[in-house]
Design a protein around this motif. Structure first.
Motif, short mmCIF file in Angstrom:
data_model
loop_
_atom_site.label_atom_id
_atom_site.label_comp_id
_atom_site.label_asym_id
_atom_site.label_seq_id
_atom_site.Cartn_x
_atom_site.Cartn_y
_atom_site.Cartn_z
N UNK A 90 -5.66 -11.83 12.05
CA UNK A 90 -6.23 -12.48 11.11
C UNK A 90 -5.89 -13.71 10.98
N UNK A 91 -6.80 -14.66 10.28
CA UNK A 91 -6.16 -16.41 10.48
C UNK A 91 -6.89 -16.63 9.15
N UNK A 92 -6.37 -18.22 8.59
CA UNK A 92 -6.54 -18.58 7.31
C UNK A 92 -6.79 -20.10 7.94
N UNK A 93 -7.40 -20.29 6.39
CA UNK A 93 -7.57 -22.47 6.61
C UNK A 93 -6.68 -23.12 7.31
N UNK B 92 -2.74 -6.88 10.77
CA UNK B 92 -2.86 -7.07 12.11
C UNK B 92 -3.11 -5.33 12.20
N UNK B 93 -4.65 -5.50 12.41
CA UNK B 93 -4.68 -3.40 12.71
C UNK B 93 -5.39 -3.08 13.85
N UNK B 94 -5.10 -1.82 14.19
CA UNK B 94 -5.77 -1.25 15.45
C UNK B 94 -6.66 -0.11 15.08
N UNK B 95 -8.10 -0.44 15.72
CA UNK B 95 -9.41 0.41 15.52
C UNK B 95 -9.42 1.24 16.97
N UNK B 96 -10.25 2.33 16.57
CA UNK B 96 -10.01 3.45 17.49
C UNK B 96 -11.41 2.51 18.22
N UNK C 203 -1.91 -0.18 10.48
CA UNK C 203 -2.09 -1.40 9.79
C UNK C 203 -0.98 -2.08 9.74
N UNK C 204 -0.23 -2.92 10.05
CA UNK C 204 1.34 -4.08 10.38
C UNK C 204 0.90 -5.51 9.55
N UNK C 205 1.44 -5.07 7.89
CA UNK C 205 1.71 -6.44 6.67
C UNK C 205 2.54 -7.32 7.89
N UNK C 206 2.53 -8.26 8.13
CA UNK C 206 3.20 -9.21 7.78
C UNK C 206 3.92 -10.64 7.00
N UNK C 207 3.65 -9.76 5.76
CA UNK C 207 4.58 -10.45 4.82
C UNK C 207 3.74 -8.66 4.24
N UNK C 208 5.26 -8.11 4.50
CA UNK C 208 5.93 -6.69 4.31
C UNK C 208 5.59 -6.57 2.71
N UNK C 209 5.60 -5.24 2.51
CA UNK C 209 5.52 -5.12 1.31
C UNK C 209 6.64 -3.95 0.62
N UNK C 210 6.67 -3.95 -0.96
CA UNK C 210 8.03 -3.09 -1.17
C UNK C 210 7.77 -1.84 -0.25
N UNK C 211 9.54 -1.56 0.33
CA UNK C 211 9.31 -0.12 0.94
C UNK C 211 9.61 -1.22 2.44
#
Length: 303
Positions: free
Chosen positions: A104-107, A122-126, A135-143
């Protein structure tokens, strides 16, 4: 010309943060006649085409496309607008066995209207159905690992930290390497205290699950926009007499190997314990020892 294809997306494409045409298309085949061309549109949709006819694959996603904006969020998990929400990509999908991996990318720019921007992922698809595998969150969520590196709950109101360049994978080991960019904003981080994992890091994840294997953060608490701009390179090396296996061990564990100084052969990996024996390096070590002894020497009191 055999066929042409174009997907008109209107305003969705017009407001996209990534207006370039991309870095090409990807290709997948089952080896039995099912051949597909894969690409991401300007408006952030994942499309699969029949490589022989150019027709969209009807069994992939919805009529041949997956809306990649679905699942992209800001704040504590608020879905972005599917037309105007800020996210895109201009790199080609990584194809590893029957898995597609999309970053993913932003402006681009020194800062954004609000640092509470879309969060990188980042996501993986069949490859056959378009189903999300992980899905891998590059900003980690709680936990999640690394969430505490965003102090004062700053993970919640910050964004970016995308993976906009090419992703590398090792099919044999089942590992994927994610080069992660800077958080918002590029040159100011007062609103996000802490190291801010996984910004400006190389992250190794499992191909099947997306679970983190290891990471190396190049810059803690990034504020200089030192994005990882290139795909990681994989190679087998020899370290202390250990050949290909040594390279594999380093790849799986994230063991860092440094290059020898420039006055020695460039590009030859050297282990951390090896010592350069050139006159220049010897002199540097002598000076460091002298400074260390001087700092330990007791001082005489004066009146």
């Amino acid at each position: 010309m055999i066929w042409t294809h174009s997907l008109r997306e209107g305003k969705r494409a017009a407001v996209s943060p990534r207006q370039l045409s991309g870095r090409g298309v990807s290709y997948w085949t089952d080896g039995k006649g099912d051949d597909r061309v894969i690409y991401v549109t300007t408006g952030f949709q994942l499309v699969e085409l029949n490589a022989k006819t150019g027709a969209m694959i009807p069994t992939f996603g919805k009529g041949g496309a997956v809306d990649l904006k679905v699942g992209a969020v800001f704040g504590k998990g608020q879905q972005i607008d599917l037309e105007t929400g800020e996210i895109g990509i201009h790199s080609t999908p990584a194809v590893v066995k029957d898995v597609l991996i999309i970053g993913s990318a932003m402006r681009e720019g020194a800062t954004v209207p609000t640092h509470n921007n879309t969060k990188g992922l980042v996501r993986a698809f069949d490859v056959r159905t378009g189903k999300v595998l992980w899905t891998f969150n590059t900003i980690p969520r709680p936990g999640e690992f690394g969430n505490d590196s965003w102090e004062k709950e700053s993970w919640a109101d910050n964004g970016n930290t995308g993976v906009w360049t090419q992703i590398t994978a090792d099919e044999e080991l089942g590992l994927v390497y994610l080069p992660v960019e800077t958080p918002s904003s590029d040159f100011y981080g007062g609103h996000r205290p802490g190291n801010n994992l996984f910004a400006e890091s190389l992250v190794c994840v499992d191909l099947k699950t997306g679970v983190r294997k290891w990471h190396y953060q190049f810059v803690h608490h990034p504020i200089w926009n030192f994005d990882n701009s290139s795909a990681p390179l994989l190679l087998d090396i020899t370290v202390n007499g250990i050949g290909d296996q040594g390279g594999r061990v380093a790849e799986q564990t994230g063991v860092a190997l440094r290059l020898r100084p420039r006055h020695r052969r460039a590009g030859v990996a050297d282990s951390k314990r090896s010592r350069c024996r050139s006159p220049t390096c010897r002199e540097r070590r002598r000076r460091r020892r002298s400074r260390s002894r001087a700092s330990r020497r007791p001082t005489r009191a004066t009146t």
